[in-house]
Write an enzyme that holds these catalytic residues in place. Structure first.
Site, PDB file in Angstrom:
ATOM      1  N   ARG A  15       0.807  -1.214   0.000  1.00  0.00           N
ATOM      2  CA  ARG A  15       0.000   0.000   0.000  1.00  0.00           C
ATOM      3  C   ARG A  15       0.846   1.272   0.000  1.00  0.00           C
ATOM      4  O   ARG A  15       0.608   2.181  -0.796  1.00  0.00           O
ATOM      5  CB  ARG A  15      -0.920   0.022   1.240  1.00  0.00           C
ATOM      6  CG  ARG A  15      -2.194  -0.752   1.093  1.00  0.00           C
ATOM      7  CD  ARG A  15      -2.627  -1.333   2.417  1.00  0.00           C
ATOM      8  NE  ARG A  15      -1.577  -2.187   2.967  1.00  0.00           N
ATOM      9  CZ  ARG A  15      -1.399  -3.458   2.578  1.00  0.00           C
ATOM     10  NH1 ARG A  15      -2.195  -3.974   1.697  1.00  0.00           N
ATOM     11  NH2 ARG A  15      -0.427  -4.181   3.077  1.00  0.00           N
ATOM     12  N   THR A  16       1.826   1.345   0.892  1.00  0.00           N
ATOM     13  CA  THR A  16       2.574   2.593   1.017  1.00  0.00           C
ATOM     14  C   THR A  16       3.345   2.897  -0.262  1.00  0.00           C
ATOM     15  O   THR A  16       3.270   4.004  -0.801  1.00  0.00           O
ATOM     16  CB  THR A  16       3.536   2.525   2.215  1.00  0.00           C
ATOM     17  OG1 THR A  16       2.778   2.256   3.402  1.00  0.00           O
ATOM     18  CG2 THR A  16       4.258   3.843   2.390  1.00  0.00           C
TER      19      THR A  16
ATOM     20  N   LYS B  59      25.691  -4.609  -1.006  1.00  0.00           N
ATOM     21  CA  LYS B  59      27.145  -4.486  -1.080  1.00  0.00           C
ATOM     22  C   LYS B  59      27.722  -3.803   0.160  1.00  0.00           C
ATOM     23  O   LYS B  59      28.922  -3.569   0.238  1.00  0.00           O
ATOM     24  CB  LYS B  59      27.545  -3.693  -2.322  1.00  0.00           C
ATOM     25  CG  LYS B  59      27.016  -4.278  -3.638  1.00  0.00           C
ATOM     26  CD  LYS B  59      27.345  -3.357  -4.803  1.00  0.00           C
ATOM     27  CE  LYS B  59      26.748  -3.861  -6.102  1.00  0.00           C
ATOM     28  NZ  LYS B  59      27.020  -2.949  -7.238  1.00  0.00           N
TER      29      LYS B  59
ATOM     30  N   ARG C 250      11.434   3.798   3.078  1.00  0.00           N
ATOM     31  CA  ARG C 250      11.085   2.864   4.151  1.00  0.00           C
ATOM     32  C   ARG C 250      12.309   2.030   4.469  1.00  0.00           C
ATOM     33  O   ARG C 250      13.035   1.605   3.570  1.00  0.00           O
ATOM     34  CB  ARG C 250       9.934   1.953   3.746  1.00  0.00           C
ATOM     35  CG  ARG C 250       9.722   0.804   4.740  1.00  0.00           C
ATOM     36  CD  ARG C 250       8.431   0.073   4.540  1.00  0.00           C
ATOM     37  NE  ARG C 250       7.317   0.926   4.944  1.00  0.00           N
ATOM     38  CZ  ARG C 250       6.048   0.496   4.999  1.00  0.00           C
ATOM     39  NH1 ARG C 250       5.753  -0.747   4.664  1.00  0.00           N
ATOM     40  NH2 ARG C 250       5.089   1.312   5.374  1.00  0.00           N
TER      41      ARG C 250
ATOM     42  N   HIS D 295       5.586   6.197  11.428  1.00  0.00           N
ATOM     43  CA  HIS D 295       5.041   6.045  10.071  1.00  0.00           C
ATOM     44  C   HIS D 295       4.128   7.242   9.806  1.00  0.00           C
ATOM     45  O   HIS D 295       2.907   7.104   9.743  1.00  0.00           O
ATOM     46  CB  HIS D 295       4.268   4.725   9.973  1.00  0.00           C
ATOM     47  CG  HIS D 295       3.973   4.276   8.579  1.00  0.00           C
ATOM     48  ND1 HIS D 295       4.186   5.063   7.469  1.00  0.00           N
ATOM     49  CD2 HIS D 295       3.452   3.110   8.116  1.00  0.00           C
ATOM     50  CE1 HIS D 295       3.836   4.398   6.388  1.00  0.00           C
ATOM     51  NE2 HIS D 295       3.388   3.203   6.755  1.00  0.00           N
TER      52      HIS D 295
END
Length: 357
Positions: free
Chosen positions: A51-52, A80, A101, A129
């Site tokens: 969703r986000t 890496k 995120r 959030h």
């Protein structure tokens, strides 16, 4: 430059203006169709999201802009060993705004310190959030017509649920908001939410372990899932995952105008037979996420040359190590910094807000 790391980065007037802009986008979408023409959004998702991430991408595309980025850490140079600082410093050369995120708490704070463009925290571990919170506020406003004088029940995993922490921070700033915190004792809200947010705000709150007993009191019921990825052990997760499941039986004494919300994804904490109940608004809530993110992108691009809001006093403590194993400062080479968070002189990690001992 202004970033959005937490809802506390915004004043109440700014939040209200953003909600008004989102409502105008809903009602007059065509006039925003080229508002971000030739602008690029970088979506840096070191942790899976549906969703986000998709709502951010849909938001930018509907504003006439374009999107670049990655949807998992395995698709980036993090495999890496590249740090968040270096990744963001590089990507900010290629885009106009970043949505990030990350599974580590405080990652967004690190990103904002190195970025040349606005950074939006799309979730940092179990910490915060803020764009979900703006989504929640828009949903509540559209359903109730106000953000004041409400009783909000928060149910499920309140310890690791970053959406819960952000929503409490935001709604505790409005008048006559009362919280009912419904969870197992092991999953109650973190200490800093009580001591640094709820108590100083003067908001009435109570902690309970039964959802049925408090149902008649609620204007909003905000369900959350028991998050497997936030637990230290599989055994602990299995012990709690079915603790709170909302079904029709538990709604028998709920108010007719109750609004049922959930940040999603749902596992089994809301029975699917609730989906047809007119009080269930979690799918509308997900759609609202696209509109508020459109408003946020427009606002931060407009504020790009604005001065950041005043922050708490920062202090470097030699030899200090954050005790939170999920804090980014324990995974990357970063200065150990604390901030004063209240008038009692409480010190907390600048990245994840864990109390400094």
């Amino acid at each position: 430059m202004r970033h959005l790391l937490d809802t506390t980065d915004l004043t109440l007037d700014e939040i209200d203006e953003m909600i008004s802009l989102a409502v105008d986008i809903i009602e007059n979408g065509d006039k925003y169709a080229e508002a971000c023409k030739r602008k690029k959004l970088a979506t840096l998702f070191f942790e899976p999201s549906t969703r986000t991430r998709l709502s951010f991408e849909a938001a930018m595309l509907e504003l006439g802009g374009s999107v670049l980025g990655f949807s998992e850490a395995a698709s980036s140079s993090a495999t890496k060993g590249e740090s968040v600082s270096d990744t963001v410093r590089i990507v900010s050369n290629y885009a106009d705004i970043i949505a990030m995120r990350h599974p580590l708490e405080g990652a967004a704070q690190v990103a904002s310190a190195k970025s040349l463009i606005p950074v939006i925290n799309a979730g940092d571990g179990g910490h915060a959030h803020p764009t979900q919170t703006l989504t929640d506020l828009l949903t509540i406003f559209r359903e109730k017509g106000r953000l004041e004088n409400l009783t909000v029940g928060l149910c499920g995993d309140l310890k690791f649920g970053r959406t819960v922490h952000s929503l409490i921070k935001a709604m505790s700033r409005y008048k006559k908001v009362r919280f009912v915190l419904i969870s197992p004792k092991e999953l109650s809200v973190p200490e800093y939410i009580i001591s640094d947010v709820l108590k100083p705000s003067g908001c009435e709150y109570k902690e309970v372990t039964s959802i049925e007993d408090v149902m008649p009191e609620l204007d909003i019921l905000y369900m959350t899932r028991i998050q497997r990825e936030r637990f230290y052990s599989q055994e602990e997760y299995l012990r709690h995952k079915d603790a709170f499941i909302l079904n029709k039986e538990k709604l028998h004494n709920a108010n007719e105008d109750l609004t049922i919300m959930h940040p999603l994804p749902r596992v089994n904490e809301i029975s699917t037979d609730i989906d047809s109940d007119p009080r269930a608004k979690y799918f509308e809530q997900a759609l609202n996420g696209k509109y508020i993110r459109m408003a946020l992108i427009l606002t931060l691009l407009k504020w790009k040359d604005s001065e950041p809001a005043e922050t708490s006093k920062m202090i470097t403590i030699n030899g200090y190590e954050c005790t939170n194993p999920h804090c980014i400062s324990n995974h990357e080479n970063l200065p150990q910094v604390s901030k004063v968070t209240d008038n009692r002189g409480t010190f907390r990690c600048i990245y994840c807000e864990t109390r400094t001992k």
